[in-house]
Design a protein around this motif. Structure first.
Motif, PDB file in Angstrom:
ATOM      1  N   THR A   6     -35.639  23.646  80.502  1.00 26.39           N
ATOM      2  CA  THR A   6     -37.091  23.736  80.403  1.00 26.39           C
ATOM      3  C   THR A   6     -37.706  22.353  80.422  1.00 26.39           C
ATOM      4  N   ALA A   7     -37.087  21.403  79.758  1.00 26.89           N
ATOM      5  CA  ALA A   7     -37.627  20.051  79.694  1.00 26.89           C
ATOM      6  C   ALA A   7     -37.631  19.377  81.059  1.00 26.89           C
ATOM      7  N   THR A   8     -36.754  19.803  81.968  1.00 26.35           N
ATOM      8  CA  THR A   8     -36.712  19.191  83.290  1.00 26.35           C
ATOM      9  C   THR A   8     -37.744  19.784  84.237  1.00 26.35           C
ATOM     10  N   GLY A   9     -38.527  20.705  83.765  1.00 30.93           N
ATOM     11  CA  GLY A   9     -39.587  21.263  84.581  1.00 30.93           C
ATOM     12  C   GLY A   9     -39.290  22.642  85.139  1.00 30.93           C
ATOM     13  N   ALA A  10     -38.118  23.193  84.903  1.00 33.54           N
ATOM     14  CA  ALA A  10     -37.823  24.538  85.363  1.00 33.54           C
ATOM     15  C   ALA A  10     -38.649  25.536  84.561  1.00 33.54           C
ATOM     16  N   ALA A  11     -39.153  26.537  85.228  1.00 34.06           N
ATOM     17  CA  ALA A  11     -39.943  27.559  84.554  1.00 34.06           C
ATOM     18  C   ALA A  11     -39.038  28.469  83.737  1.00 34.06           C
ATOM     19  N   ARG A  12     -39.552  28.919  82.613  1.00 34.54           N
ATOM     20  CA  ARG A  12     -38.853  29.873  81.751  1.00 34.54           C
ATOM     21  C   ARG A  12     -39.475  31.235  82.004  1.00 34.54           C
ATOM     22  N   ILE A  13     -38.647  32.236  82.312  1.00 33.99           N
ATOM     23  CA  ILE A  13     -39.108  33.591  82.583  1.00 33.99           C
ATOM     24  C   ILE A  13     -38.689  34.487  81.422  1.00 33.99           C
ATOM     25  N   VAL A  14     -39.677  35.162  80.842  1.00 26.90           N
ATOM     26  CA  VAL A  14     -39.421  36.092  79.746  1.00 26.90           C
ATOM     27  C   VAL A  14     -39.801  37.490  80.213  1.00 26.90           C
ATOM     28  N   ALA A  15     -38.883  38.429  80.010  1.00 25.11           N
ATOM     29  CA  ALA A  15     -39.148  39.832  80.323  1.00 25.11           C
ATOM     30  C   ALA A  15     -39.467  40.553  79.025  1.00 25.11           C
ATOM     31  N   GLY A  16     -40.665  41.082  78.928  1.00 26.76           N
ATOM     32  CA  GLY A  16     -41.036  41.903  77.787  1.00 26.76           C
ATOM     33  C   GLY A  16     -40.741  43.353  78.114  1.00 26.76           C
ATOM     34  N   ILE A  17     -40.176  44.058  77.138  1.00 27.47           N
ATOM     35  CA  ILE A  17     -39.796  45.451  77.344  1.00 27.47           C
ATOM     36  C   ILE A  17     -40.387  46.307  76.228  1.00 27.47           C
ATOM     37  N   GLY A  18     -41.030  47.381  76.619  1.00 30.51           N
ATOM     38  CA  GLY A  18     -41.457  48.419  75.688  1.00 30.51           C
ATOM     39  C   GLY A  18     -40.710  49.681  76.065  1.00 30.51           C
ATOM     40  N   PHE A  19     -40.355  50.505  75.094  1.00 31.57           N
ATOM     41  CA  PHE A  19     -39.588  51.709  75.420  1.00 31.57           C
ATOM     42  C   PHE A  19     -39.751  52.778  74.354  1.00 31.57           C
ATOM     43  N   SER A  20     -39.607  54.008  74.789  1.00 30.80           N
ATOM     44  CA  SER A  20     -39.635  55.138  73.864  1.00 30.80           C
ATOM     45  C   SER A  20     -38.208  55.492  73.471  1.00 30.80           C
ATOM     46  N   SER A  21     -38.083  56.399  72.541  1.00 29.50           N
ATOM     47  CA  SER A  21     -36.751  56.799  72.076  1.00 29.50           C
ATOM     48  C   SER A  21     -35.953  57.519  73.165  1.00 29.50           C
ATOM     49  N   GLU A  22     -36.618  57.989  74.203  1.00 31.06           N
ATOM     50  CA  GLU A  22     -35.915  58.664  75.302  1.00 31.06           C
ATOM     51  C   GLU A  22     -35.323  57.701  76.322  1.00 31.06           C
ATOM     52  N   ALA A  23     -35.685  56.442  76.277  1.00 30.71           N
ATOM     53  CA  ALA A  23     -35.196  55.463  77.254  1.00 30.71           C
ATOM     54  C   ALA A  23     -33.702  55.230  77.097  1.00 30.71           C
ATOM     55  N   THR A  24     -33.055  55.024  78.229  1.00 30.44           N
ATOM     56  CA  THR A  24     -31.645  54.660  78.211  1.00 30.44           C
ATOM     57  C   THR A  24     -31.512  53.182  78.575  1.00 30.44           C
ATOM     58  N   ALA A  25     -30.386  52.617  78.225  1.00 30.64           N
ATOM     59  CA  ALA A  25     -30.137  51.219  78.561  1.00 30.64           C
ATOM     60  C   ALA A  25     -30.127  51.035  80.079  1.00 30.64           C
ATOM     61  N   GLU A  26     -29.572  51.995  80.790  1.00 32.15           N
ATOM     62  CA  GLU A  26     -29.520  51.910  82.248  1.00 32.15           C
ATOM     63  C   GLU A  26     -30.928  51.956  82.840  1.00 32.15           C
ATOM     64  N   GLU A  27     -31.799  52.790  82.274  1.00 34.99           N
ATOM     65  CA  GLU A  27     -33.184  52.851  82.757  1.00 34.99           C
ATOM     66  C   GLU A  27     -33.863  51.493  82.574  1.00 34.99           C
ATOM     67  N   ILE A  28     -33.645  50.881  81.412  1.00 32.83           N
ATOM     68  CA  ILE A  28     -34.255  49.574  81.146  1.00 32.83           C
ATOM     69  C   ILE A  28     -33.676  48.512  82.076  1.00 32.83           C
ATOM     70  N   ALA A  29     -32.374  48.527  82.286  1.00 34.51           N
ATOM     71  CA  ALA A  29     -31.754  47.554  83.186  1.00 34.51           C
ATOM     72  C   ALA A  29     -32.293  47.711  84.607  1.00 34.51           C
ATOM     73  N   ASP A  30     -32.411  48.944  85.074  1.00 36.62           N
ATOM     74  CA  ASP A  30     -32.942  49.191  86.420  1.00 36.62           C
ATOM     75  C   ASP A  30     -34.401  48.755  86.517  1.00 36.62           C
ATOM     76  N   LEU A  31     -35.184  49.050  85.479  1.00 38.91           N
ATOM     77  CA  LEU A  31     -36.590  48.658  85.460  1.00 38.91           C
ATOM     78  C   LEU A  31     -36.723  47.141  85.506  1.00 38.91           C
ATOM     79  N   LEU A  32     -35.925  46.455  84.704  1.00 36.92           N
ATOM     80  CA  LEU A  32     -35.969  44.987  84.696  1.00 36.92           C
ATOM     81  C   LEU A  32     -35.610  44.433  86.069  1.00 36.92           C
ATOM     82  N   GLN A  33     -34.553  44.938  86.669  1.00 38.96           N
ATOM     83  CA  GLN A  33     -34.153  44.445  87.988  1.00 38.96           C
ATOM     84  C   GLN A  33     -35.238  44.716  89.029  1.00 38.96           C
ATOM     85  N   GLY A  34     -35.875  45.868  88.962  1.00 33.20           N
ATOM     86  CA  GLY A  34     -36.958  46.182  89.885  1.00 33.20           C
ATOM     87  C   GLY A  34     -38.163  45.276  89.688  1.00 33.20           C
TER      88      GLY A  34
END
Length: 137
Positions: A6-34
């Motif tokens: 970060t100090a060298t000027g590279a951007a930091r990317i943060v993914a925020g995730i919201g989810f319900s109790s019905e969400a699966t880890a695979e659904e979240i992983a696919d959503l993040l990749q998309g």
């Protein structure tokens, strides 16, 4: 991402995730990749989820599945960035007290100079938003 990168000027990317109790880890992983693909970004540096979901089993699965650290974001930190969110869901507000959980988590974790790359993207049971910070938070 390390502080050195970060100090060298590279951007930091943060993914925020919201989810319900019905969400699966695979659904979240696919959503993040998309979400990353749609934004033309290769990878996130960290994933941020609301602290009120810290007891959900999925939170323990995400680091190994995504290969990323997971930051827990407190309600007060989410509320502090609410005016910078692009999306506002009345259903999310009623359920969580926040109009956009994913966007608020991304902004809060990325720091005060962060900007959302775009509005959150939703799947059936989860939302994802990306924030970028070019300065050390």
């Amino acid at each position: 991402m390390s502080g050195a990168a970060t100090a060298t000027g590279a951007a930091r990317i943060v993914a925020g995730i919201g989810f319900s109790s019905e969400a699966t880890a695979e659904e979240i992983a696919d959503l993040l990749q998309g979400c990353l693909h749609d934004a033309g970004i290769g990878a996130a540096d960290v994933v941020a989820v609301p602290a009120f979901k810290s007891g959900a089993p999925i939170v323990g699965i995400l680091p190994g599945l995504l290969g990323l650290d997971v930051d827990l974001i407190e309600d007060a930190d989410m509320a502090a960035v609410a005016d910078r969110c692009l999306s506002h869901s009345t259903a999310a507000k009623a359920a969580t007290g926040h109009g956009s959980v994913a966007e608020a988590c991304a902004l809060a974790a990325a720091g005060p100079t962060a900007q959302l790359i775009g509005p959150r993207i939703a799947s059936a049971h989860a939302t994802c938003a990306l924030a970028i910070c070019r300065e050390i938070p």
